[in-house]
Each structure stands twice: as structure tokens, then as C-alpha cells.
Design a protein around this motif. Structure first.
Motif, PDB file in Angstrom:
ATOM      1  N   ILE A  56       1.943   2.792   1.571  1.00 22.65           N
ATOM      2  CA  ILE A  56       1.577   1.568   2.288  1.00 22.65           C
ATOM      3  C   ILE A  56       0.240   1.036   1.790  1.00 22.65           C
ATOM      4  N   ASN A  57      -0.722   1.932   1.561  1.00 24.67           N
ATOM      5  CA  ASN A  57      -2.029   1.507   1.070  1.00 24.67           C
ATOM      6  C   ASN A  57      -1.935   0.869  -0.313  1.00 24.67           C
ATOM      7  N   GLY A  58      -0.980   1.332  -1.126  1.00 30.13           N
ATOM      8  CA  GLY A  58      -0.818   0.772  -2.467  1.00 30.13           C
ATOM      9  C   GLY A  58      -0.044  -0.525  -2.518  1.00 30.13           C
ATOM     10  N   TYR A  59       0.484  -0.985  -1.368  1.00 30.66           N
ATOM     11  CA  TYR A  59       1.266  -2.217  -1.324  1.00 30.66           C
ATOM     12  C   TYR A  59       0.343  -3.420  -1.507  1.00 30.66           C
ATOM     13  N   LYS A  60       0.535  -4.129  -2.618  1.00 26.33           N
ATOM     14  CA  LYS A  60      -0.266  -5.313  -2.949  1.00 26.33           C
ATOM     15  C   LYS A  60      -1.760  -5.014  -2.894  1.00 26.33           C
ATOM     16  N   ASN A  61      -2.116  -3.810  -3.363  1.00 26.00           N
ATOM     17  CA  ASN A  61      -3.518  -3.402  -3.355  1.00 26.00           C
ATOM     18  C   ASN A  61      -3.785  -2.536  -4.579  1.00 26.00           C
ATOM     19  N   LYS A  62      -4.860  -2.828  -5.280  1.00 29.08           N
ATOM     20  CA  LYS A  62      -5.234  -2.038  -6.448  1.00 29.08           C
ATOM     21  C   LYS A  62      -5.950  -0.784  -5.978  1.00 29.08           C
ATOM     22  N   ASN A  66      -6.787   8.794  -7.387  1.00 32.69           N
ATOM     23  CA  ASN A  66      -7.544   9.765  -6.597  1.00 32.69           C
ATOM     24  C   ASN A  66      -7.478   9.428  -5.109  1.00 32.69           C
ATOM     25  N   LEU A  67      -7.590   8.137  -4.768  1.00 27.30           N
ATOM     26  CA  LEU A  67      -7.492   7.751  -3.368  1.00 27.30           C
ATOM     27  C   LEU A  67      -6.087   8.008  -2.832  1.00 27.30           C
ATOM     28  N   SER A  68      -5.066   7.718  -3.626  1.00 26.89           N
ATOM     29  CA  SER A  68      -3.688   7.970  -3.195  1.00 26.89           C
ATOM     30  C   SER A  68      -3.461   9.454  -2.910  1.00 26.89           C
ATOM     31  N   MET A  69      -4.004  10.314  -3.789  1.00 28.67           N
ATOM     32  CA  MET A  69      -3.869  11.760  -3.573  1.00 28.67           C
ATOM     33  C   MET A  69      -4.628  12.189  -2.315  1.00 28.67           C
ATOM     34  N   ALA A  70      -5.810  11.613  -2.104  1.00 24.34           N
ATOM     35  CA  ALA A  70      -6.600  11.963  -0.921  1.00 24.34           C
ATOM     36  C   ALA A  70      -5.877  11.577   0.363  1.00 24.34           C
ATOM     37  N   ASN A 110     -13.066  -0.811  -0.480  1.00 26.47           N
ATOM     38  CA  ASN A 110     -13.031  -1.990   0.369  1.00 26.47           C
ATOM     39  C   ASN A 110     -12.636  -1.595   1.788  1.00 26.47           C
ATOM     40  N   SER A 111     -12.659  -2.576   2.676  1.00 27.55           N
ATOM     41  CA  SER A 111     -12.412  -2.285   4.090  1.00 27.55           C
ATOM     42  C   SER A 111     -11.006  -1.748   4.319  1.00 27.55           C
ATOM     43  N   ARG A 112     -10.026  -2.214   3.534  1.00 31.85           N
ATOM     44  CA  ARG A 112      -8.651  -1.728   3.720  1.00 31.85           C
ATOM     45  C   ARG A 112      -8.549  -0.244   3.386  1.00 31.85           C
ATOM     46  N   GLU A 113      -9.231   0.209   2.349  1.00 31.54           N
ATOM     47  CA  GLU A 113      -9.190   1.620   1.981  1.00 31.54           C
ATOM     48  C   GLU A 113      -9.886   2.484   3.029  1.00 31.54           C
TER      49      GLU A 113
END
Length: 247
Positions: A56-62, A66-70, A110-113
Motif C-alpha cells: 500500500i505504501n508503494g502505491y503511487k509513491n516512490k 529498505n523502507l519496504s523491508m522495514a 515524507n509525511s506519508r512514509e
């Protein structure tokens, strides 16, 4: 009708049904050792929800790998910590002290992350207490809202392609006050002079405009007309730089 809604007996039945659906899977209400089976179920749920959150975090977001694994692993880690504490005050204080020593040395997100990280922690807290249904419901609600807001932001970005930043270089002996007003009236809906600075040892001026084109297909014609007026000096037209949003 109102009396039936406020009836204590009916409210008690509703609360009982709600708790049976969203209640904890841990059998003991008092602090006690967690069985291996309960731990495996909670860990599997935490990992699955972490993977879903990462997607979900990767949807339309760069987003970085490392963040995805976290985001995948953070719910499992938080859930394990909560299970280890398990009502023990001394262990809770020790864990809090250990976490206070941890410092994240990474690029600011960013705020979304940041919201995704807090959501991963909330999921870990819920699964650590055995409330897997609550964790799933939380992810579904926040994830759906994220997808809707991300789609809305993308549509706004597509509509903003007509918003341009125009940098025009002119000779120092040319008066820049209103020099391109007639061209802007012809090609743009709005034009604003943002800044003026000297370049090339003060022999030239660089004018920065924020403009809104009437029609994107007329951009080349506008640039050709401006080149004829500024002596074919340097000319740059591009999207307005985005400001990074942060909490």
C-alpha cells in the motif's frame, strides 16, 4: 426506536458480539506466558499485514527497498516486544529504555512514509495483544483511505502539467518590467514574476516566472516568441519544483 437503541440489554448483547468478532485470540486475559502456537499465529498475521502495508505504501509513491523491508518486519518486531513484556512492569521499563537509545540514521522521509511507520507499529501493538481482527480492520480502513488520497493527488498532478516555471535571460540594458506581458496575455491564463537575479558578472538578468498555459500545445510557439524578444539568450521552461512535505 430510540429506546431500543439505548436499551442496556441490547447494548450488552451488541458489545458481546463485537468483542467475540474483534476480541483477542489469546486465551488468557491475565498476564501469562504465551504459547508457541499463539506466537506463531500472531507473528504470521503481523508479517502478512506488514507485507500488505508495504504494498500500500508503494502505491503511487516512490519508496526505497529498505523502507519496504522495514514496513514488512516492523509489525513482527513490535508484536514480539509486546508479547515479551506481557504485563511485566520491570520488563516494560527496560524495553522503553532500550528503545530510547535507538536512533534512526537515514534520509528524512515524507509525511506519508512516517504515517506508514506509525501504522506498522500500531499493527504490531494490536497483533502483540492478540487482536488480529482489529489489526486487519485498521489496515483495511487506513489502506483504503491512502489509496483514495493517492489517486486524488495523482489526478491533481496531471491537471497541474499546465503550471510551468519559466526562466528567461535578458540583457542588462533591457527593461524587464512588463516586457513579456503581451505574450503572456496571448499564451497563458496567469503569469507571475517570482524573482529577478543578475548572472554572468551582472551583464545579464535572469527572470523567473510561474505561468499557467492556456494550451500545452502552444508552449513551443510561446518560447519562440520569447526568444525573438530576449535576443535568443538562455531560456528554460519546466514544471514547478515540488516542495517535500514533512510532518
Amino acid at each position: 426506536m430510540l429506546n431500543s437503541i439505548t436499551d442496556p440489554a441490547l447494548n450488552s448483547i451488541f458489545a458481546s458480539e463485537f468483542n467475540s468478532v474483534l476480541g483477542s485470540i489469546l486465551l488468557n486475559s491475565e498476564p501469562s506466558p504465551v504459547s508457541a502456537f499463539e506466537f506463531i499465529i500472531c507473528a504470521a498475521a503481523s508479517l502478512a499485514l506488514g507485507v500488505a502495508l508495504s504494498l500500500i505504501n508503494g502505491y503511487k509513491n516512490k519508496s526505497s527497498k529498505n523502507l519496504s523491508m522495514a514496513l514488512c518486519l516492523l509489525p513482527v518486531i513490535v508484536q514480539t516486544v509486546i508479547m515479551l513484556v506481557n504485563g511485566n512492569l520491570g520488563t516494560g521499563v527496560a524495553v522503553m529504555g532500550a528503545f530510547s537509545l535507538v536512533r534512526f540514521r537515514s534520509l528524512p522521509g515524507n509525511s506519508r512514509e512516517i504515517v506508514s511507520i506509525f501504522l506498522a507499529m500500531a499493527i504490531g501493538l494490536a497483533t502483540g495483544m492478540g487482536y488480529i481482527a482489529v489489526a486487519v480492520l485498521l489496515l483495511v480502513i487506513v489502506g483504503a483511505a491512502t489509496v483514495v488520497f493517492a489517486g486524488s493527488a495523482e489526478r491533481e498532478a496531471k491537471q497541474g502539467f499546465k503550471n510551468k516555471e519559466l526562466k528567461v535571460t535578458i540583457p542588462e540594458d533591457l527593461d524587464y518590467s512588463g516586457i513579456f506581458d503581451d505574450l503572456f496575455d496571448k499564451y497563458t491564463e496567469n503569469a507571475e514574476l517570482v524573482s529577478v537575479k543578475t548572472v554572468n558578472m551582472g551583464s545579464l538578468y535572469e527572470l523567473v516566472y510561474h505561468i499557467v498555459l492556456k494550451d500545452g500545445s502552444l508552449e513551443k510557439s510561446m518560447l519562440d516568441d520569447i526568444r525573438c524578444r530576449n535576443g535568443n539568450l538562455k531560456l528554460v521552461c519546466g514544471l514547478i519544483p515540488e516542495k517535500k512535505d514533512a510532518l
